[in-house]
Design an enzyme around this catalytic site. Structure first.
Site, PDB file in Angstrom:
ATOM      1  N   ARG A   1      52.233 121.061  34.555  1.00 14.58           N
ATOM      2  CA  ARG A   1      52.970 122.902  35.695  1.00 14.58           C
ATOM      3  C   ARG A   1      51.445 123.463  36.519  1.00 14.58           C
ATOM      4  O   ARG A   1      51.939 123.987  38.159  1.00 14.58           O
ATOM      5  CB  ARG A   1      53.255 124.284  35.048  1.00 14.58           C
ATOM      6  CG  ARG A   1      55.105 122.950  34.928  1.00 14.58           C
ATOM      7  CD  ARG A   1      55.759 124.487  33.307  1.00 14.58           C
ATOM      8  NE  ARG A   1      54.465 123.746  31.964  1.00 14.58           N
ATOM      9  CZ  ARG A   1      55.138 123.784  30.840  1.00 14.58           C
ATOM     10  NH1 ARG A   1      56.509 125.220  30.905  1.00 14.58           N
ATOM     11  NH2 ARG A   1      54.661 123.727  29.700  1.00 14.58           N
TER      12      ARG A   1
ATOM     13  N   LYS B   1      55.587 106.588  22.868  1.00 15.65           N
ATOM     14  CA  LYS B   1      55.165 107.344  21.233  1.00 15.65           C
ATOM     15  C   LYS B   1      56.081 106.335  20.890  1.00 15.65           C
ATOM     16  O   LYS B   1      56.358 106.746  19.711  1.00 15.65           O
ATOM     17  CB  LYS B   1      55.493 108.710  20.809  1.00 15.65           C
ATOM     18  CG  LYS B   1      54.452 109.837  21.935  1.00 15.65           C
ATOM     19  CD  LYS B   1      54.622 110.978  21.770  1.00 15.65           C
ATOM     20  CE  LYS B   1      54.258 112.019  22.404  1.00 15.65           C
ATOM     21  NZ  LYS B   1      54.329 111.987  23.682  1.00 15.65           N
TER      22      LYS B   1
ATOM     23  N   THR C   1      52.511 117.903  18.009  1.00 19.16           N
ATOM     24  CA  THR C   1      51.572 118.986  18.359  1.00 19.16           C
ATOM     25  C   THR C   1      53.135 121.058  18.260  1.00 19.16           C
ATOM     26  O   THR C   1      53.249 121.702  17.597  1.00 19.16           O
ATOM     27  CB  THR C   1      51.183 120.628  19.310  1.00 19.16           C
ATOM     28  OG1 THR C   1      51.506 119.826  20.557  1.00 19.16           O
ATOM     29  CG2 THR C   1      49.881 120.139  19.467  1.00 19.16           C
TER      30      THR C   1
ATOM     31  N   ASP D   1      54.088 106.540  28.464  1.00 20.07           N
ATOM     32  CA  ASP D   1      53.717 108.043  27.611  1.00 20.07           C
ATOM     33  C   ASP D   1      55.492 107.776  26.403  1.00 20.07           C
ATOM     34  O   ASP D   1      56.802 108.658  26.262  1.00 20.07           O
ATOM     35  CB  ASP D   1      53.800 109.778  27.796  1.00 20.07           C
ATOM     36  CG  ASP D   1      53.563 110.856  26.346  1.00 20.07           C
ATOM     37  OD1 ASP D   1      53.051 109.618  25.062  1.00 20.07           O
ATOM     38  OD2 ASP D   1      54.054 111.614  26.054  1.00 20.07           O
TER      39      ASP D   1
ATOM     40  N   LYS E   1      51.537 110.847  34.238  1.00 20.05           N
ATOM     41  CA  LYS E   1      51.820 110.524  32.727  1.00 20.05           C
ATOM     42  C   LYS E   1      53.256 110.331  33.415  1.00 20.05           C
ATOM     43  O   LYS E   1      54.116 111.552  33.711  1.00 20.05           O
ATOM     44  CB  LYS E   1      51.405 111.314  32.247  1.00 20.05           C
ATOM     45  CG  LYS E   1      51.745 111.322  30.828  1.00 20.05           C
ATOM     46  CD  LYS E   1      52.267 112.212  29.741  1.00 20.05           C
ATOM     47  CE  LYS E   1      52.523 113.195  29.611  1.00 20.05           C
ATOM     48  NZ  LYS E   1      53.628 113.468  29.144  1.00 20.05           N
TER      49      LYS E   1
ATOM     50  N   ASP F   1      57.536 101.998  15.164  1.00 18.91           N
ATOM     51  CA  ASP F   1      58.306 100.415  14.502  1.00 18.91           C
ATOM     52  C   ASP F   1      57.673  99.935  14.170  1.00 18.91           C
ATOM     53  O   ASP F   1      56.606 100.102  13.417  1.00 18.91           O
ATOM     54  CB  ASP F   1      59.785  99.764  15.878  1.00 18.91           C
ATOM     55  CG  ASP F   1      61.085 100.052  15.416  1.00 18.91           C
ATOM     56  OD1 ASP F   1      60.842  99.115  14.083  1.00 18.91           O
ATOM     57  OD2 ASP F   1      61.571 100.375  16.406  1.00 18.91           O
TER      58      ASP F   1
HETATM   59  O1  C5P Z   1      53.094 121.513  32.481  1.00 12.97           O
HETATM   60  P1  C5P Z   1      51.962 121.814  31.255  1.00 12.97           P
HETATM   61  O2  C5P Z   1      50.675 121.007  32.010  1.00 12.97           O
HETATM   62  O3  C5P Z   1      52.341 122.330  30.574  1.00 12.97           O
HETATM   63  O4  C5P Z   1      52.645 120.008  31.130  1.00 12.97           O
HETATM   64  C1  C5P Z   1      51.849 119.140  29.544  1.00 12.97           C
HETATM   65  C2  C5P Z   1      52.380 117.590  29.700  1.00 12.97           C
HETATM   66  O5  C5P Z   1      51.832 116.680  28.551  1.00 12.97           O
HETATM   67  C3  C5P Z   1      53.617 117.835  29.246  1.00 12.97           C
HETATM   68  O6  C5P Z   1      53.937 116.568  29.963  1.00 12.97           O
HETATM   69  C4  C5P Z   1      54.131 117.652  28.181  1.00 12.97           C
HETATM   70  O7  C5P Z   1      55.176 117.127  27.602  1.00 12.97           O
HETATM   71  C5  C5P Z   1      52.642 116.938  27.539  1.00 12.97           C
HETATM   72  N1  C5P Z   1      52.513 117.132  26.348  1.00 12.97           N
HETATM   73  C6  C5P Z   1      52.219 118.975  25.174  1.00 12.97           C
HETATM   74  N2  C5P Z   1      51.835 118.621  24.947  1.00 12.97           N
HETATM   75  C7  C5P Z   1      51.933 118.143  23.690  1.00 12.97           C
HETATM   76  C8  C5P Z   1      51.899 116.116  23.841  1.00 12.97           C
HETATM   77  C9  C5P Z   1      52.383 116.543  25.208  1.00 12.97           C
HETATM   78  O8  C5P Z   1      51.686 119.705  26.467  1.00 12.97           O
HETATM   79  N3  C5P Z   1      51.065 118.235  22.200  1.00 12.97           N
END
Ligand code: C5P
Length: 235
Positions: free
Chosen positions: A211, A62, A120, A60, A33, A65
Site C-alpha cells: 500500500r 507458502k 505474524t 508466495d 510478489k 505438505d
Molecule cells: O500493503 P502492505 O505493504 O502492508 O503489504 C504487505 C504485503 O506483505 C502483503 O501482500 C501482505 O499479505 C504481506 N505480508 C505481510 N505480513 C506478513 C506476511 C506477508 O504483510 N507477515
C-alpha cells in the site's frame, strides 16, 4: 546504493488488474510478489504480464505438505521462472531438504526458497493451541535454524526480527520483510512495522511493500522517498 530490493506486493484478484497497476509505477521497480489469491484464481497464466516485462517474480505460495509433494511442487514452480518461492518451515526437515534439493536441481536460474517461521497473525495462545508452548520468539529462532540448516536460502520475517536473525544466520541468508512503512505513513492493518531504512540497516535483503507504493497519489515519489530513507540509513 547497495540496499535491499523493493518487492511490490501485487495484492490484486485478477491478472487483468496487473497491467494498469504496472503502468502507474516507475519502470525501475522490477520485483513483484504474487500470492495465493491471484494464483488460485488463474494459476501460472497470472504471471504472464510480469514475464512480458521481464520482472522478477516472488511467488508466495507458502507450501506445506509431505516431502515428495513439496519437492514436486518446487520442481513445477521452477519451470515458471520465479525467483523467490515460499514454504512453511514447520513442514519439518525432510520437507525442507526435499524442497531445497528440487530447487538446486533446477539450475542457475532456480528459485531461491524462503521459509516462513511463525505467521505474524499467530500469537502465543495460537501456538499453544497447536501444542507449541515455547515463546513465539524461540519458535521463530528454532524454525529459522532448521530451515537454513536444511538448505533453504532465507526467511520471510517481520522487520522487528530481521536484526537478530541476521546476526544469528550470518551474511548469506536472504531476509525478506513485509510490514514496511515510511515514518508517519498509514499503518492500515499492520501492527508491527519498521521504516525502510531501519529494515535495511538491520540486514534485510528484500522489502515487500504494498500500500505505501500502490495507494500513493504519486507512486514514483513514494519510491524515491523509500530509497532516500534506505540511503540515509546505510550512509
Ligand atoms: O500493503 P502492505 O505493504 O502492508 O503489504 C504487505 C504485503 O506483505 C502483503 O501482500 C501482505 O499479505 C504481506 N505480508 C505481510 N505480513 C506478513 C506476511 C506477508 O504483510 N507477515
Amino acid at each position: 546504493m547497495n540496499g535491499p530490493d523493493i518487492i511490490v506486493a501485487l495484492d490484486v484478484p485478477s491478472s487483468a488488474e496487473i497491467k494498469p497497476v504496472l503502468a502507474r509505477l516507475p519502470a525501475e521497480l522490477n520485483w513483484y510478489k504474487v500470492g495465493l489469491e491471484l494464483f488460485c484464481a488463474e494459476g501460472p497464466t497470472a504471471l504472464a504480464p510480469l514475464r512480458e516485462r521481464s520482472c522478477n517474480i516472488f511467488l508466495d505460495l507458502k507450501l506445506h505438505d509431505i516431502p515428495r509433494t513439496v519437492e514436486r511442487a518446487v520442481k513445477s514452480a521452477s519451470k515458471l521462472g520465479v525467483k523467490l518461492l515460499t514454504l512453511h518451515a514447520c513442514g519439518g526437515r525432510a520437507m525442507l531438504e526435499a524442497a531445497a534439493k528440487a530447487a538446486k536441481e533446477a539450475g542457475p536460474d532456480r528459485p531461491r526458497l524462503l521459509a516462513v517461521t511463525v505467521l505474524t497473525s499467530m500469537d502465543a495462545r495460537d501456538l499453544s493451541d497447536i501444542g507449541v508452548t515455547r515463546a513465539v520468539s524461540d519458535q521463530v529462532k528454532a524454525l529459522a535454524d532448521l530451515a537454513i540448516s536444511a538448505g533453504i536460502d532465507g526467511l520471510v520475517c517481520s522487520p522487528q526480527e530481521v536484526g537478530e536473525l541476521r546476526k544469528r544466520l550470518g551474511p548469506a541468508a536472504l531476509l525478506v520483510t513485509p510490514g514496511i512503512r515510511l515514518p508517519g505513513g498509514e499503518l492500515g492493518d499492520q501492527k508491527r512495522v519498521a521504516t525502510p531504512g531501519s529494515a535495511a540497516r538491520d540486514g534485510a535483503t528484500h522489502l515487500v511493500i504494498g500500500r505505501p507504493i500502490l495507494e500513493a497519489s504519486d507512486p514514483a515519489a513514494a519510491v524515491r522517498a523509500i530509497k532516500a530513507d534506505i540511503a540515509a540509513a546505510l550512509k
